[in-house]
Design a protein around this motif. Structure first.
Motif, PDB file in Angstrom:
ATOM      1  N   ARG B 321      49.039  16.579  86.181  1.00  0.00           N
ATOM      2  CA  ARG B 321      48.707  15.223  86.637  1.00  0.00           C
ATOM      3  C   ARG B 321      47.576  14.638  85.794  1.00  0.00           C
ATOM      4  NH1 ARG B 321      49.418  17.913  91.591  1.00  0.00           N
ATOM      5  NH2 ARG B 321      47.164  18.192  91.882  1.00  0.00           N
ATOM      6  N   ARG B 322      46.560  15.470  85.571  1.00  0.00           N
ATOM      7  CA  ARG B 322      45.391  15.021  84.833  1.00  0.00           C
ATOM      8  C   ARG B 322      45.737  14.605  83.395  1.00  0.00           C
ATOM      9  NH1 ARG B 322      39.963  13.715  85.738  1.00  0.00           N
ATOM     10  NH2 ARG B 322      38.792  14.150  83.843  1.00  0.00           N
ATOM     11  N   TYR B 323      46.454  15.463  82.714  1.00  0.00           N
ATOM     12  CA  TYR B 323      46.750  15.172  81.306  1.00  0.00           C
ATOM     13  C   TYR B 323      47.759  14.036  81.170  1.00  0.00           C
ATOM     14  CZ  TYR B 323      44.057  19.192  79.651  1.00  0.00           C
ATOM     15  OH  TYR B 323      43.044  20.065  79.352  1.00  0.00           O
ATOM     16  N   ALA B 324      48.667  13.919  82.120  1.00  0.00           N
ATOM     17  CA  ALA B 324      49.602  12.786  82.077  1.00  0.00           C
ATOM     18  C   ALA B 324      48.802  11.481  82.109  1.00  0.00           C
ATOM     19  CB  ALA B 324      50.581  12.855  83.246  1.00  0.00           C
ATOM     20  N   ARG B 325      47.809  11.449  82.986  1.00  0.00           N
ATOM     21  CA  ARG B 325      46.995  10.249  83.121  1.00  0.00           C
ATOM     22  C   ARG B 325      46.172   9.996  81.852  1.00  0.00           C
ATOM     23  NH1 ARG B 325      42.751   8.435  84.552  1.00  0.00           N
ATOM     24  NH2 ARG B 325      41.647  10.402  84.862  1.00  0.00           N
ATOM     25  N   LYS B 326      45.573  11.067  81.306  1.00  0.00           N
ATOM     26  CA  LYS B 326      44.746  10.880  80.110  1.00  0.00           C
ATOM     27  C   LYS B 326      45.594  10.481  78.899  1.00  0.00           C
ATOM     28  CE  LYS B 326      40.964  13.564  79.542  1.00  0.00           C
ATOM     29  NZ  LYS B 326      40.065  14.758  79.540  1.00  0.00           N
ATOM     30  N   ALA B 328      48.353   8.764  79.034  1.00  0.00           N
ATOM     31  CA  ALA B 328      48.725   7.354  79.230  1.00  0.00           C
ATOM     32  C   ALA B 328      47.544   6.442  78.909  1.00  0.00           C
ATOM     33  CB  ALA B 328      49.206   7.142  80.663  1.00  0.00           C
ATOM     34  N   LEU B 329      46.364   6.889  79.296  1.00  0.00           N
ATOM     35  CA  LEU B 329      45.152   6.119  78.997  1.00  0.00           C
ATOM     36  C   LEU B 329      44.986   5.967  77.485  1.00  0.00           C
ATOM     37  CD1 LEU B 329      42.572   4.897  80.300  1.00  0.00           C
ATOM     38  CD2 LEU B 329      41.478   7.132  79.963  1.00  0.00           C
ATOM     39  N   LEU B 402      44.927  12.950  67.390  1.00  0.00           N
ATOM     40  CA  LEU B 402      43.922  12.559  68.379  1.00  0.00           C
ATOM     41  C   LEU B 402      44.127  13.381  69.642  1.00  0.00           C
ATOM     42  CD1 LEU B 402      44.138   8.668  68.058  1.00  0.00           C
ATOM     43  CD2 LEU B 402      42.662  10.273  66.802  1.00  0.00           C
ATOM     44  N   SER B 403      43.057  13.982  70.119  1.00  0.00           N
ATOM     45  CA  SER B 403      43.169  14.806  71.323  1.00  0.00           C
ATOM     46  C   SER B 403      42.618  14.067  72.534  1.00  0.00           C
ATOM     47  CB  SER B 403      42.396  16.115  71.137  1.00  0.00           C
ATOM     48  OG  SER B 403      42.321  16.790  72.375  1.00  0.00           O
ATOM     49  N   PHE B 404      43.400  14.079  73.607  1.00  0.00           N
ATOM     50  CA  PHE B 404      42.896  13.545  74.877  1.00  0.00           C
ATOM     51  C   PHE B 404      42.450  14.679  75.795  1.00  0.00           C
ATOM     52  CE2 PHE B 404      47.560  13.683  74.838  1.00  0.00           C
ATOM     53  CZ  PHE B 404      47.825  14.538  75.884  1.00  0.00           C
ATOM     54  N   SER B 408      36.392  12.442  77.897  1.00  0.00           N
ATOM     55  CA  SER B 408      36.441  11.802  79.216  1.00  0.00           C
ATOM     56  C   SER B 408      37.229  10.497  79.095  1.00  0.00           C
ATOM     57  CB  SER B 408      35.027  11.501  79.696  1.00  0.00           C
ATOM     58  OG  SER B 408      34.454  10.500  78.865  1.00  0.00           O
ATOM     59  N   ASP B 409      37.561   9.905  80.238  1.00  0.00           N
ATOM     60  CA  ASP B 409      38.261   8.611  80.228  1.00  0.00           C
ATOM     61  C   ASP B 409      37.481   7.592  79.394  1.00  0.00           C
ATOM     62  OD1 ASP B 409      39.906   9.917  81.933  1.00  0.00           O
ATOM     63  OD2 ASP B 409      39.625   8.556  83.643  1.00  0.00           O
ATOM     64  N   GLU B 410      36.181   7.538  79.653  1.00  0.00           N
ATOM     65  CA  GLU B 410      35.336   6.578  78.959  1.00  0.00           C
ATOM     66  C   GLU B 410      35.329   6.857  77.452  1.00  0.00           C
ATOM     67  OE1 GLU B 410      34.172   3.856  79.931  1.00  0.00           O
ATOM     68  OE2 GLU B 410      33.192   3.526  77.988  1.00  0.00           O
ATOM     69  N   GLU B 411      35.265   8.129  77.080  1.00  0.00           N
ATOM     70  CA  GLU B 411      35.282   8.467  75.657  1.00  0.00           C
ATOM     71  C   GLU B 411      36.617   8.103  75.013  1.00  0.00           C
ATOM     72  OE1 GLU B 411      32.212  12.239  75.306  1.00  0.00           O
ATOM     73  OE2 GLU B 411      34.179  12.564  76.189  1.00  0.00           O
ATOM     74  N   ILE B 412      37.699   8.308  75.751  1.00  0.00           N
ATOM     75  CA  ILE B 412      39.011   7.925  75.210  1.00  0.00           C
ATOM     76  C   ILE B 412      39.042   6.422  74.965  1.00  0.00           C
ATOM     77  CG2 ILE B 412      41.477   7.727  75.759  1.00  0.00           C
ATOM     78  CD1 ILE B 412      41.232  10.453  77.213  1.00  0.00           C
TER      79      ILE B 412
END
Lengths: 441, 441
Positions: B321-326, B328-329, B402-404, B408-412
């Protein structure tokens, strides 16, 4: 097993089964065997409480918890390297010539998977097939496996009760110079503290003289000749005076120092280290980068924490008491049960007693003595395995390495009694056969 | 640094700095840098609670506590190997031809220090300098370091969106046969799940066809041609259908399967594994015996425990779930901030987005693009590093990995916005320079 595929590399084809694998396997597979063989450490003193406390502290904190569960650098955790460097410097504080601060710089340290990985990395970095490494005779038998795998030739240097025979080292170097083989010599490998297998500790004076010899022959070698000091047992010391490391000999650019927390803390926490001359640091780190780009952060954090809390030093003190008692138990059992013709070295540290049977009683892995001992449920390391193949002398075959590390008091008593019975039987039989065959000696 | 000593071995001299070392070092040394480079995993989801619970349970019990702090066997903890074998078999349950039980036998497993150590051991066991390994083009860049260190030649096989181009593999094998070099080919190395770096997953059909080709060319090679399947990202999957491993292709004596718990559990717990054809098991175990005679027991017990408790599966679900979200971000930030001339593959797993700049914008480690990104505080892996040296084609230089994972979300958001600004600047500049120089294409 299917046949070995012909697609194996030269190294793959050379590498033979290391004795430690079958020793550990034999031990694990036969729960009723009394193993005085593999270098297992004492079970009851394993630091379960200390490890649990430290790990909980690390993982409960968000900052250290995340760092401990994430990649670190290939060289290892800076906090751990600083502690190790400071402890090495402190351990060498009595060095007569003073110590160079550079010799103990944390930047020289690389954290490895046990000191074993360091021995492997150094061998990879320095040695091509056909190169020569000089070793103690006998030496740490697992190193012999690494050497064999890399196609090295080994030269055995005789041991005395104070470490290698420096005259024999000098004669060996001179012989290799004359035969033109000195260019193939890469380093001298010494297990300097309570040596595995003999229990001998090398004096600083011997290390200084060995380094001077290596320096003297460098011009003929055409390259630097290193001293690889394996100090795996330095912190399992329970008698005699502390001895400075070769780093204190004022020539640290020639010294590779290998240490470990495996034996003194926990063999299940495979963290060791190397302190390297600057010229080797880059090459070793690059090779380690390819092996695993760094040892487990979690266990490096664990060791940094028990070093910082004082738990590690308290654990060492408890271990020293424990092993002193177990060593004494083993040697008094040897006195009680073995024939008078058997001798041994009284250990002041480490995990082993090195036992010499009468010279005409072979005790190697294929001997009747070894089979009889296994029948009686006792496993030991045949001393023969600790000698390099060296055309200059036949391998002695009448010695045993007995470990008091992993065995319980009861196992030590029973194991030695059973081995003693086997020794009596063979000593008598050999005498009888010697008598019946007349004057054969 | 002092000069490298001339006493280095051939391997020591060949081994160059692996890019991952300076990437990790650069990241650790600049705390304000936004790293979209090294394969760090997500910090907040690191399993601190799960690890602490399991370690406490292990260490509180006298039996498991002592076993976990003591040496194990070189192959690894039997309980862990059984769990891994059962999970692999279960993961391949949809295999169309049914699976051979032998292919998933726990006896074929060896536990390693991350899957990285397995890649090293396989290379040592199979390859001599000058031998050839076929790799994806691009491939996992750390493997390129191992290959370079061992003096290997590499042949790049083109990638498509379903994995390697099997026609190109066929043409390459045929070309090597004709030039007489097939005897030097040792294996085909594929990163089959959410590939590092491209994010591509190889279909089972491609793996079956690749194996058939390897089999067909074995007679001319004179030895077995293995498929080394690196499944490091298999358990970091968050989209698309699950795909069976090459073990399910009915030819498991040709498949070497490398897996790891580093990425899906914790990179600070460096435990990986290999499932090997029987012919390779002995050689690899013997070499591993020389490396370290077994990975840390404590962390093997930890993984066996979290696998048994269900904590591991729950953790995987949370990670997905976490990586799917990151992911997509990151891709929505790419859409928002990058010029239309930039493209990428939409990830369905793994940790990476593979970005292609316009072909005339070089982004390699010495490019102005890379320097500008670093000035703006953003680090990425230049795609160039992921391509083998191959005389058959120039290395593409216009891609970024590029690694997600660790960001963090903010860093992405911030990192992609800054990189996007750099990309706009260079795309515009290149257009301008292309315009000013006329019809050069």
């Amino acid at each position: 097993m299917p046949r070995v595929s012909s697609s194996l590399s030269a190294l793959g084809q050379r590498t033979s089964e290391p004795p430690i694998s079958w020793l550990i396997k034999t031990t694990l597979e036969r729960p009723h065997l009394i193993s005085l063989a593999a270098g297992f450490t004492d079970g009851p003193t394993l630091p379960r409480r200390e490890a649990a406390t430290a790990l909980l502290q690390i993982l409960r904190s968000r900052g250290t918890g995340r760092a401990a569960l994430q990649y670190g650098s290939t060289a290892g955790l800076p906090a751990l390297r600083e502690r190790i460097a400071a402890r090495l410097r402190q351990a060498d504080r009595t060095a007569p010539r003073g110590r160079s601060a550079d010799a103990y710089a944390p930047a020289r340290l690389v954290i490895t998977n046990g000191s074993q990985q360091l021995l492997y990395l150094i061998t990879e970095a320095l040695c091509d097939p056909g190169d020569i490494v000089l070793v103690e005779d006998p030496t740490y038998f697992v190193y012999l496996g690494i050497a064999q795998s890399h196609g090295l030739r080994l030269g055995g240097i005789r041991m005395t009760s104070e470490g290698i025979d420096v005259e024999h080292l000098a004669a060996t170097l001179e012989r290799l110079r004359r035969t033109g083989e000195l260019r193939r010599v890469m380093f001298l490998y010494l297990v300097t503290y309570d040596q595995n297998p003999t229990g001998v500790t090398t004096s600083l004076e011997r290390k200084v003289r060995a380094l001077a010899l290596l320096r003297r022959y460098e011009k003929d070698a055409g390259h630097r000749l290193y001293l690889l000091e394996d100090a795996a047992y330095r912190e399992l010391h329970f008698g005699g005076e502390p001895v400075c490391s070769a780093l204190a000999a004022g020539d640290s650019d020639r010294v590779i120092y290998a240490g470990t927390f495996s034996k003194p803390f926990a063999t299940g926490v495979r963290i060791g280290f190397g302190l390297l001359p600057p010229a080797l640091l880059g090459p070793v780190l690059r090779i380690k980068g390819n092996h695993d780009f760094g040892s487990t952060s979690l266990l490096q954090h664990l060791l940094a924490r028990v070093l910082a809390s004082g738990d590690y030093e308290r654990h060492l003190a408890a271990l020293a008491r424990r092993y002193a008692r177990k060593a004494a138990l083993m040697t008094s059992a040897l006195r009680a049960h073995f024939p008078a013709s058997v001798s041994w070295h009284e250990p002041k540290g480490g995990l082993y007693v090195w036992v010499s049977l009468p010279g005409h009683v072979p005790a190697g892995p294929k001997s009747r003595f070894f089979a009889r001992a296994l029948d009686r449920g006792v496993l030991y390391v045949p001393g023969e395995l600790c000698y390099a193949e060296d055309p200059a002398r036949p391998r002695p075959r009448h010695e045993l390495r007995l470990s008091f590390g992993g065995a319980s008091d009861e196992e030590i008593r029973t194991g030695i009694a059973r081995l003693g019975a086997v020794a009596h039987e063979f000593a008598a039989r050999t005498r009888a056969s010697a008598n019946s065959s007349g004057s054969r000696s």
